[in-house]
Motif scaffolding. Structure first.
Motif, PDB file in Angstrom:
ATOM      1  N   ARG A 118      34.476 -12.510  64.375  1.00  0.00           N
ATOM      2  CA  ARG A 118      33.174 -12.143  64.937  1.00  0.00           C
ATOM      3  C   ARG A 118      32.968 -10.633  64.996  1.00  0.00           C
ATOM      4  NH1 ARG A 118      31.209 -16.448  69.233  1.00  0.00           N
ATOM      5  NH2 ARG A 118      32.104 -18.280  68.265  1.00  0.00           N
ATOM      6  N   VAL A 119      34.010  -9.862  64.879  1.00  0.00           N
ATOM      7  CA  VAL A 119      33.881  -8.404  64.995  1.00  0.00           C
ATOM      8  C   VAL A 119      32.994  -7.824  63.895  1.00  0.00           C
ATOM      9  CG1 VAL A 119      35.147  -6.229  64.937  1.00  0.00           C
ATOM     10  CG2 VAL A 119      36.003  -8.131  66.295  1.00  0.00           C
ATOM     11  N   PRO A 120      33.174  -8.155  62.586  1.00  0.00           N
ATOM     12  CA  PRO A 120      32.281  -7.589  61.572  1.00  0.00           C
ATOM     13  C   PRO A 120      30.833  -8.020  61.774  1.00  0.00           C
ATOM     14  CG  PRO A 120      34.237  -8.458  60.523  1.00  0.00           C
ATOM     15  CD  PRO A 120      34.278  -8.898  61.958  1.00  0.00           C
ATOM     16  N   LEU A 121      30.632  -9.268  62.153  1.00  0.00           N
ATOM     17  CA  LEU A 121      29.275  -9.749  62.369  1.00  0.00           C
ATOM     18  C   LEU A 121      28.630  -9.062  63.564  1.00  0.00           C
ATOM     19  CD1 LEU A 121      27.283 -11.709  61.169  1.00  0.00           C
ATOM     20  CD2 LEU A 121      28.156 -13.470  62.691  1.00  0.00           C
ATOM     21  N   LEU A 122      29.393  -8.868  64.627  1.00  0.00           N
ATOM     22  CA  LEU A 122      28.892  -8.162  65.796  1.00  0.00           C
ATOM     23  C   LEU A 122      28.569  -6.706  65.460  1.00  0.00           C
ATOM     24  CD1 LEU A 122      28.296  -8.244  68.833  1.00  0.00           C
ATOM     25  CD2 LEU A 122      30.675  -7.619  69.222  1.00  0.00           C
ATOM     26  N   ALA A 123      29.428  -6.082  64.668  1.00  0.00           N
ATOM     27  CA  ALA A 123      29.180  -4.691  64.250  1.00  0.00           C
ATOM     28  C   ALA A 123      27.920  -4.599  63.404  1.00  0.00           C
ATOM     29  CB  ALA A 123      30.381  -4.154  63.484  1.00  0.00           C
ATOM     30  N   PHE A 124      27.708  -5.571  62.546  1.00  0.00           N
ATOM     31  CA  PHE A 124      26.513  -5.596  61.700  1.00  0.00           C
ATOM     32  C   PHE A 124      25.249  -5.654  62.552  1.00  0.00           C
ATOM     33  CE2 PHE A 124      23.337  -8.537  59.895  1.00  0.00           C
ATOM     34  CZ  PHE A 124      22.852  -7.730  58.885  1.00  0.00           C
ATOM     35  N   THR A 177      24.649  -2.424  64.601  1.00  0.00           N
ATOM     36  CA  THR A 177      24.140  -1.338  63.762  1.00  0.00           C
ATOM     37  C   THR A 177      22.673  -1.555  63.427  1.00  0.00           C
ATOM     38  OG1 THR A 177      26.343  -1.087  62.834  1.00  0.00           O
ATOM     39  CG2 THR A 177      24.532  -0.051  61.636  1.00  0.00           C
ATOM     40  N   LEU A 178      22.319  -2.777  63.099  1.00  0.00           N
ATOM     41  CA  LEU A 178      20.933  -3.083  62.785  1.00  0.00           C
ATOM     42  C   LEU A 178      20.024  -2.827  63.987  1.00  0.00           C
ATOM     43  CD1 LEU A 178      19.198  -4.142  60.479  1.00  0.00           C
ATOM     44  CD2 LEU A 178      19.504  -6.424  61.390  1.00  0.00           C
ATOM     45  N   LEU A 179      20.473  -3.163  65.171  1.00  0.00           N
ATOM     46  CA  LEU A 179      19.701  -2.910  66.388  1.00  0.00           C
ATOM     47  C   LEU A 179      19.517  -1.410  66.615  1.00  0.00           C
ATOM     48  CD1 LEU A 179      18.336  -4.065  68.926  1.00  0.00           C
ATOM     49  CD2 LEU A 179      20.529  -3.883  70.065  1.00  0.00           C
ATOM     50  N   LEU A 180      20.551  -0.633  66.364  1.00  0.00           N
ATOM     51  CA  LEU A 180      20.449   0.818  66.537  1.00  0.00           C
ATOM     52  C   LEU A 180      19.484   1.440  65.548  1.00  0.00           C
ATOM     53  CD1 LEU A 180      24.165   1.765  67.227  1.00  0.00           C
ATOM     54  CD2 LEU A 180      22.261   1.811  68.838  1.00  0.00           C
ATOM     55  N   ILE A 236      22.370  -0.771  52.836  1.00  0.00           N
ATOM     56  CA  ILE A 236      23.834  -0.681  52.887  1.00  0.00           C
ATOM     57  C   ILE A 236      24.390  -1.521  54.023  1.00  0.00           C
ATOM     58  CG2 ILE A 236      25.753   0.904  53.377  1.00  0.00           C
ATOM     59  CD1 ILE A 236      24.179   3.030  51.794  1.00  0.00           C
ATOM     60  N   VAL A 237      23.734  -1.460  55.176  1.00  0.00           N
ATOM     61  CA  VAL A 237      24.204  -2.236  56.334  1.00  0.00           C
ATOM     62  C   VAL A 237      24.092  -3.729  56.052  1.00  0.00           C
ATOM     63  CG1 VAL A 237      23.653  -2.833  58.729  1.00  0.00           C
ATOM     64  CG2 VAL A 237      23.781  -0.441  58.035  1.00  0.00           C
ATOM     65  N   ILE A 238      22.999  -4.153  55.448  1.00  0.00           N
ATOM     66  CA  ILE A 238      22.819  -5.576  55.158  1.00  0.00           C
ATOM     67  C   ILE A 238      23.854  -6.061  54.145  1.00  0.00           C
ATOM     68  CG2 ILE A 238      21.254  -7.245  54.068  1.00  0.00           C
ATOM     69  CD1 ILE A 238      18.962  -5.750  55.473  1.00  0.00           C
ATOM     70  N   VAL A 239      24.034  -5.289  53.063  1.00  0.00           N
ATOM     71  CA  VAL A 239      25.027  -5.675  52.054  1.00  0.00           C
ATOM     72  C   VAL A 239      26.428  -5.632  52.648  1.00  0.00           C
ATOM     73  CG1 VAL A 239      26.069  -4.974  49.862  1.00  0.00           C
ATOM     74  CG2 VAL A 239      23.595  -5.035  50.099  1.00  0.00           C
ATOM     75  N   GLY A 240      26.733  -4.598  53.408  1.00  0.00           N
ATOM     76  CA  GLY A 240      28.057  -4.493  54.032  1.00  0.00           C
ATOM     77  C   GLY A 240      28.310  -5.597  55.033  1.00  0.00           C
ATOM     78  N   GLY A 241      27.304  -5.949  55.814  1.00  0.00           N
ATOM     79  CA  GLY A 241      27.452  -7.042  56.771  1.00  0.00           C
ATOM     80  C   GLY A 241      27.655  -8.375  56.085  1.00  0.00           C
ATOM     81  N   ALA A 269      28.961  -8.768  53.058  1.00  0.00           N
ATOM     82  CA  ALA A 269      30.297  -8.726  52.452  1.00  0.00           C
ATOM     83  C   ALA A 269      31.380  -8.946  53.508  1.00  0.00           C
ATOM     84  CB  ALA A 269      30.510  -7.395  51.740  1.00  0.00           C
ATOM     85  N   ALA A 270      31.210  -8.361  54.678  1.00  0.00           N
ATOM     86  CA  ALA A 270      32.197  -8.544  55.746  1.00  0.00           C
ATOM     87  C   ALA A 270      32.223  -9.993  56.222  1.00  0.00           C
ATOM     88  CB  ALA A 270      31.879  -7.614  56.919  1.00  0.00           C
ATOM     89  N   THR A 271      31.054 -10.620  56.285  1.00  0.00           N
ATOM     90  CA  THR A 271      30.997 -12.018  56.696  1.00  0.00           C
ATOM     91  C   THR A 271      31.677 -12.909  55.664  1.00  0.00           C
ATOM     92  OG1 THR A 271      28.925 -11.602  57.867  1.00  0.00           O
ATOM     93  CG2 THR A 271      29.443 -13.893  57.356  1.00  0.00           C
ATOM     94  N   LEU A 272      31.418 -12.657  54.375  1.00  0.00           N
ATOM     95  CA  LEU A 272      32.081 -13.430  53.328  1.00  0.00           C
ATOM     96  C   LEU A 272      33.587 -13.207  53.333  1.00  0.00           C
ATOM     97  CD1 LEU A 272      29.662 -13.134  50.286  1.00  0.00           C
ATOM     98  CD2 LEU A 272      30.210 -15.171  51.601  1.00  0.00           C
ATOM     99  N   ALA A 273      34.008 -11.978  53.562  1.00  0.00           N
ATOM    100  CA  ALA A 273      35.442 -11.678  53.567  1.00  0.00           C
ATOM    101  C   ALA A 273      36.148 -12.421  54.690  1.00  0.00           C
ATOM    102  CB  ALA A 273      35.658 -10.175  53.710  1.00  0.00           C
ATOM    103  N   THR A 274      35.514 -12.537  55.834  1.00  0.00           N
ATOM    104  CA  THR A 274      36.160 -13.250  56.937  1.00  0.00           C
ATOM    105  C   THR A 274      36.192 -14.745  56.684  1.00  0.00           C
ATOM    106  OG1 THR A 274      34.092 -13.383  58.170  1.00  0.00           O
ATOM    107  CG2 THR A 274      35.559 -11.534  58.658  1.00  0.00           C
ATOM    108  N   ARG A 275      35.236 -15.278  55.954  1.00  0.00           N
ATOM    109  CA  ARG A 275      35.218 -16.712  55.663  1.00  0.00           C
ATOM    110  C   ARG A 275      36.230 -17.080  54.583  1.00  0.00           C
ATOM    111  NH1 ARG A 275      28.989 -18.759  55.891  1.00  0.00           N
ATOM    112  NH2 ARG A 275      28.663 -18.239  58.068  1.00  0.00           N
TER     113      ARG A 275
END
Length: 140
Positions: free
Chosen positions: A4-10, A13-16, A112-117, A119-125
């Motif tokens: 959940r950490v990468p998804l939470l970070a995504f 960041t989007l909220l900010l 970048i944030v959307i693509v990175g988020g 990619a991070a979600t796919l990597a964790t799955r």
């Protein structure tokens, strides 16, 4: 928990990124008819007092001042209201073409944030669970 950490970070960041855009809508400068007109048309047409024009110049939001021609248009209208001639080489207040309501650097950052988020979600799955990788390596 680690997944959940990468998804939470995504999402954080989007909220900010998005929060400051909404905060500008509630600013006192958005109540200025000069700023509202210039933001909509990139021109200042109509009869505004010198005080209204000066207020608009002093309270022009940074993004509008930087990414539009409103500052120049309001300045020309102020000079006209004061009876001073404008410079012959000054630009007329027209449309700036294919501009967006968001600055280009912000659009790139959001992408970048959307693509990175993603990619991070796919990597964790795709990461094997505890014990799954060991069983596969022993069978081979």
């Amino acid at each position: 928990m680690c997944r959940r950490v990468p998804l939470l970070a995504f999402w954080a960041t989007l909220l900010l990124i998005v929060a400051p855009v909404g905060a500008r809508a509630a600013s006192p400068a958005s109540n200025s008819p000069v700023i509202a007109q210039c933001e909509a048309t990139n021109q200042v047409t109509g009869h505004f007092t010198a005080e209204q024009l000066q207020y608009a110049l002093n309270h022009l939001p940074v993004d509008i001042a930087e990414y539009s021609t409103c500052s120049d248009a309001i300045h020309r209208a102020l000079l006209a209201a004061l009876g001073k001639p404008t410079a012959p080489g000054s630009r007329s207040g027209g449309s700036s073409g294919g501009s967006s309501f968001l600055p280009a650097w912000l659009i790139v950052l959001i992408a970048i944030v959307i693509v990175g988020g993603g990619a991070a979600t796919l990597a964790t799955r795709r990461r094997p669970r505890h014990g799954d990788g060991d069983a596969l390596s022993r069978d081979s």
